[in-house]
Structure formats: structure tokens, C-alpha cells
Design a protein around this motif. Structure first.
Motif, PDB file in Angstrom:
ATOM      1  N   SER A 165       0.819  -1.213   0.000  1.00  0.00           N
ATOM      2  CA  SER A 165       0.000   0.000   0.000  1.00  0.00           C
ATOM      3  C   SER A 165       0.857   1.269   0.000  1.00  0.00           C
ATOM      4  O   SER A 165       2.079   1.224   0.145  1.00  0.00           O
ATOM      5  N   PHE A 166       0.190   2.394  -0.145  1.00  0.00           N
ATOM      6  CA  PHE A 166       0.823   3.715  -0.172  1.00  0.00           C
ATOM      7  C   PHE A 166       1.333   4.087   1.226  1.00  0.00           C
ATOM      8  O   PHE A 166       0.648   3.888   2.222  1.00  0.00           O
ATOM      9  N   THR A 167       2.535   4.629   1.302  1.00  0.00           N
ATOM     10  CA  THR A 167       3.254   5.032   2.524  1.00  0.00           C
ATOM     11  C   THR A 167       3.620   3.854   3.410  1.00  0.00           C
ATOM     12  O   THR A 167       4.098   4.042   4.530  1.00  0.00           O
ATOM     13  N   SER A 168       3.427   2.643   2.941  1.00  0.00           N
ATOM     14  CA  SER A 168       3.835   1.465   3.704  1.00  0.00           C
ATOM     15  C   SER A 168       5.001   0.808   2.977  1.00  0.00           C
ATOM     16  O   SER A 168       5.727   1.470   2.234  1.00  0.00           O
ATOM     17  N   HIS A 169       5.172  -0.483   3.163  1.00  0.00           N
ATOM     18  CA  HIS A 169       6.240  -1.192   2.455  1.00  0.00           C
ATOM     19  C   HIS A 169       5.931  -2.686   2.433  1.00  0.00           C
ATOM     20  O   HIS A 169       4.784  -3.085   2.680  1.00  0.00           O
ATOM     21  N   THR A 170       6.919  -3.498   2.150  1.00  0.00           N
ATOM     22  CA  THR A 170       6.680  -4.923   1.894  1.00  0.00           C
ATOM     23  C   THR A 170       6.215  -5.706   3.119  1.00  0.00           C
ATOM     24  O   THR A 170       5.794  -6.847   2.984  1.00  0.00           O
ATOM     25  N   GLU A 218      -9.169  11.641  -2.408  1.00  0.00           N
ATOM     26  CA  GLU A 218      -9.003  13.078  -2.534  1.00  0.00           C
ATOM     27  C   GLU A 218      -7.551  13.476  -2.237  1.00  0.00           C
ATOM     28  O   GLU A 218      -6.937  12.946  -1.315  1.00  0.00           O
ATOM     29  N   PRO A 219      -6.993  14.402  -3.028  1.00  0.00           N
ATOM     30  CA  PRO A 219      -5.601  14.836  -2.828  1.00  0.00           C
ATOM     31  C   PRO A 219      -5.316  15.306  -1.405  1.00  0.00           C
ATOM     32  O   PRO A 219      -4.239  15.033  -0.865  1.00  0.00           O
ATOM     33  N   GLU A 220      -6.268  15.999  -0.794  1.00  0.00           N
ATOM     34  CA  GLU A 220      -6.053  16.506   0.567  1.00  0.00           C
ATOM     35  C   GLU A 220      -5.891  15.352   1.569  1.00  0.00           C
ATOM     36  O   GLU A 220      -5.080  15.443   2.496  1.00  0.00           O
ATOM     37  N   ARG A 221      -6.663  14.286   1.387  1.00  0.00           N
ATOM     38  CA  ARG A 221      -6.558  13.128   2.276  1.00  0.00           C
ATOM     39  C   ARG A 221      -5.250  12.372   2.049  1.00  0.00           C
ATOM     40  O   ARG A 221      -4.648  11.849   2.983  1.00  0.00           O
ATOM     41  N   LEU A 222      -4.808  12.333   0.803  1.00  0.00           N
ATOM     42  CA  LEU A 222      -3.527  11.702   0.504  1.00  0.00           C
ATOM     43  C   LEU A 222      -2.386  12.483   1.154  1.00  0.00           C
ATOM     44  O   LEU A 222      -1.441  11.893   1.697  1.00  0.00           O
ATOM     45  N   LYS A 223      -2.490  13.818   1.112  1.00  0.00           N
ATOM     46  CA  LYS A 223      -1.471  14.654   1.748  1.00  0.00           C
ATOM     47  C   LYS A 223      -1.461  14.426   3.254  1.00  0.00           C
ATOM     48  O   LYS A 223      -0.389  14.304   3.862  1.00  0.00           O
ATOM     49  N   ARG A 224      -2.631  14.354   3.865  1.00  0.00           N
ATOM     50  CA  ARG A 224      -2.716  14.104   5.303  1.00  0.00           C
ATOM     51  C   ARG A 224      -2.096  12.760   5.647  1.00  0.00           C
ATOM     52  O   ARG A 224      -1.442  12.616   6.682  1.00  0.00           O
ATOM     53  N   ARG A 225      -2.260  11.788   4.771  1.00  0.00           N
ATOM     54  CA  ARG A 225      -1.668  10.476   5.019  1.00  0.00           C
ATOM     55  C   ARG A 225      -0.138  10.555   5.008  1.00  0.00           C
ATOM     56  O   ARG A 225       0.523   9.930   5.831  1.00  0.00           O
ATOM     57  N   ILE A 226       0.403  11.321   4.086  1.00  0.00           N
ATOM     58  CA  ILE A 226       1.860  11.493   4.027  1.00  0.00           C
ATOM     59  C   ILE A 226       2.355  12.193   5.287  1.00  0.00           C
ATOM     60  O   ILE A 226       3.371  11.797   5.874  1.00  0.00           O
ATOM     61  N   ILE A 227       1.650  13.232   5.718  1.00  0.00           N
ATOM     62  CA  ILE A 227       2.041  13.972   6.929  1.00  0.00           C
ATOM     63  C   ILE A 227       2.005  13.058   8.146  1.00  0.00           C
ATOM     64  O   ILE A 227       2.937  13.050   8.967  1.00  0.00           O
ATOM     65  N   ASN A 228       0.949  12.262   8.279  1.00  0.00           N
ATOM     66  CA  ASN A 228       0.836  11.329   9.410  1.00  0.00           C
ATOM     67  C   ASN A 228       1.946  10.280   9.371  1.00  0.00           C
ATOM     68  O   ASN A 228       2.519   9.923  10.411  1.00  0.00           O
ATOM     69  N   TYR A 229       2.253   9.810   8.165  1.00  0.00           N
ATOM     70  CA  TYR A 229       3.333   8.829   8.005  1.00  0.00           C
ATOM     71  C   TYR A 229       4.666   9.436   8.449  1.00  0.00           C
ATOM     72  O   TYR A 229       5.437   8.806   9.199  1.00  0.00           O
ATOM     73  N   ALA A 230       4.934  10.654   8.001  1.00  0.00           N
ATOM     74  CA  ALA A 230       6.194  11.320   8.355  1.00  0.00           C
ATOM     75  C   ALA A 230       6.279  11.546   9.862  1.00  0.00           C
ATOM     76  O   ALA A 230       7.326  11.306  10.486  1.00  0.00           O
TER      77      ALA A 230
END
Length: 250
Positions: free
Chosen positions: A31-36, A129-141
């Protein structure tokens, strides 16, 4: 090294998984922002049944989150295409694909464009939605830096680059998902669509949209009562693996 003593824990980068088995290869897409890690248990369990399993790592994933900003969905799609071609170059003629979340979108797109044996998608979205994808990146970071043991002040400084990131690449991400969904009628291979009943309602709706629009003669849909979004890491993982193996043998 421990937190709280001025030390930062170094997180080891994730790696691809390649387990050689029989002549039926299974490409497993995380999945996105995850890994294997999303696919590790599934790969190990179905490899025990003889299958060759390959789980690639998308560029910028499984490492420091700043690296994620260097790439976009087209780079990750190219990673998937390269992984499929790698299995072809290894001599595999039977290739099935399992994908979780954005990995599920990549699985659908491969099924639209390439000759694959079977497709299994889990927690697949029909829109994001792009805004939710951005929030996911921020939470991941944020979570990555917290695990590293960095102070709240240091995290707040380092997270600013993520707060300031443009939505442009995430709009492209959304368009990629939508264009894939618009071409579901090109899919005719056997497909299983799985979703978690404890996940956002979007995903049960998405599962039904996929089920109703593919042209596969063999198609299955199933919800899992104890599963959230990362289904392969949740309470239903044993049942999911069992269902995957059953589907491969239909």
C-alpha cells in the motif's frame, strides 16, 4: 540506543521479498506510505504451498519519509511494470497479482493491460481526494520521526516540508486511480475483491463497484468482519491467506 537520552533510533530500510518456488509466480503489491511488510506473511504462507512470491518495494517507500516526496504515482506504477517484466524475464508464464490499497489499483491496471493468471485486490479505492492523501503522508512522516525518537520540537521543524508540499502530484495520483477504474470493463481474468468491514465505507462501496464492472467470468467478493484497512496485518489474516489459496485453485 534509547529514546529520551538525546539519541535517535535508525530505522532500517525495508527490502523487497523474493521467495522462489514453483512455476506459478505471485506478484504482491503493498500500500501507499507502507512497504513490503504488508505482504510478508502472505508471501511466506503461500510460498509454503509452493508458489514463487515476489513483493517489490516502490521507490521512496520503506525509508526516510523525505524520500517519498521525490516520486509520484507514475514512478510507482513503473516499479510495478518493471517487477512484472522481471518475473517474465525469470521465465514465469503464470503470474498472479495480489495488491493492497494502491497496490490493488496497480493490480487492476495490470489486469487491464497485461496477461496475468489471477487478480486479488484488497482494500482497493475507486477514488482518493488529494487533501486526504497529503494528510496520510504527513501522518506517516510524523509517526516515522516519532519512532526514530526525535523530540516534538524537532519533529515540528522537520514536518514543515510535508505541510508545505504541493497537491499537484497527489492530483495526478487521484487521476491515476480514476482512469484505472474507468477501464474496469477491460478486465476478464478471474478476480477476487476483498475488503475490511471495519474500514472506511468507501472501501466496501469500491469493492462492489469493481465487482459490478469487471468482465471476469470468475469473480468473487468478500468482506472480513475483523479487518480494517491493512487487511493482511489484521485479525483476519489467516482466513485471508486461506481464501487466497482457495481462489488460486478454483
Amino acid at each position: 540506543m534509547k529514546k529520551g537520552f538525546g539519541f535517535v533510533i535508525k530505522i532500517l530500510p525495508a527490502k523487497e521479498i523474493y521467495l522462489k518456488g514453483n512455476n506459478h509466480a505471485v506478484l504482491l503489491l503493498h500500500s501507499f506510505t507502507s512497504h513490503t511488510r504488508d505482504m510478508k506473511k502472505v508471501a511466506i504462507d503461500i510460498h509454503k504451498k509452493g508458489y514463487t512470491c515476489y513483493a517489490p518495494l516502490y521507490r521512496g517507500h520503506g525509508c526516510a519519509p523525505e524520500q517519498l516526496l521525490q516520486y509520484n504515482v507514475n514512478d510507482w506504477w513503473q516499479d510495478v511494470v518493471n517487477s512484472y517484466q522481471f518475473l517474465i524475464s525469470e521465465g514465469f508464464q503464470k503470474i498472479s497479482v495480489i495488491g493492497l490499497s494502491i497496490g490493488g489499483i496497480f493490480t487492476l491496471k495490470l489486469a487491464e493491460l497485461e496477461r496475468i493468471e489471477r487478480a486479488i485486490v484488497l482494500s482497493v479505492p475507486i477514488d482518493r481526494e488529494p487533501e486526504r492523501l497529503k494528510r496520510r503522508i504527513i501522518n506517516y512522516a510524523y509517526n516515522y520521526k516519532k519512532v526514530e525518537g526525535k523530540s516534538t520540537f524537532q519533529i515540528s521543524q522537520e514536518i514543515d516540508i510535508f505541510n508545505q508540499m504541493s497537491l499537484d502530484s497527489l492530483i495526478v495520483f487521484q487521476q491515476f486511480i480514476k482512469s484505472t477504474i474507468q477501464n474496469l470493463d477491460k478486465i476478464s481474468v478471474p478476480i477476487a475483491i476483498l475488503y475490511g468491514e471495519q474500514d472506511d465505507e468507501l472501501y466496501s462501496h469500491s469493492a462492489n463497484v469493481v465487482y459490478n464492472n469487471v468482465n471476469s467470468y470468475v469473480k468473487k467478493i468478500k468482506g472480513y468482519k475483523e479487518s480494517k484497512h491493512l487487511m493482511t496485518l489484521g485479525k483476519d489474516q489467516e482466513e485471508i491467506v486461506k481464501d487466497i489459496l482457495f481462489f488460486f485453485n478454483l
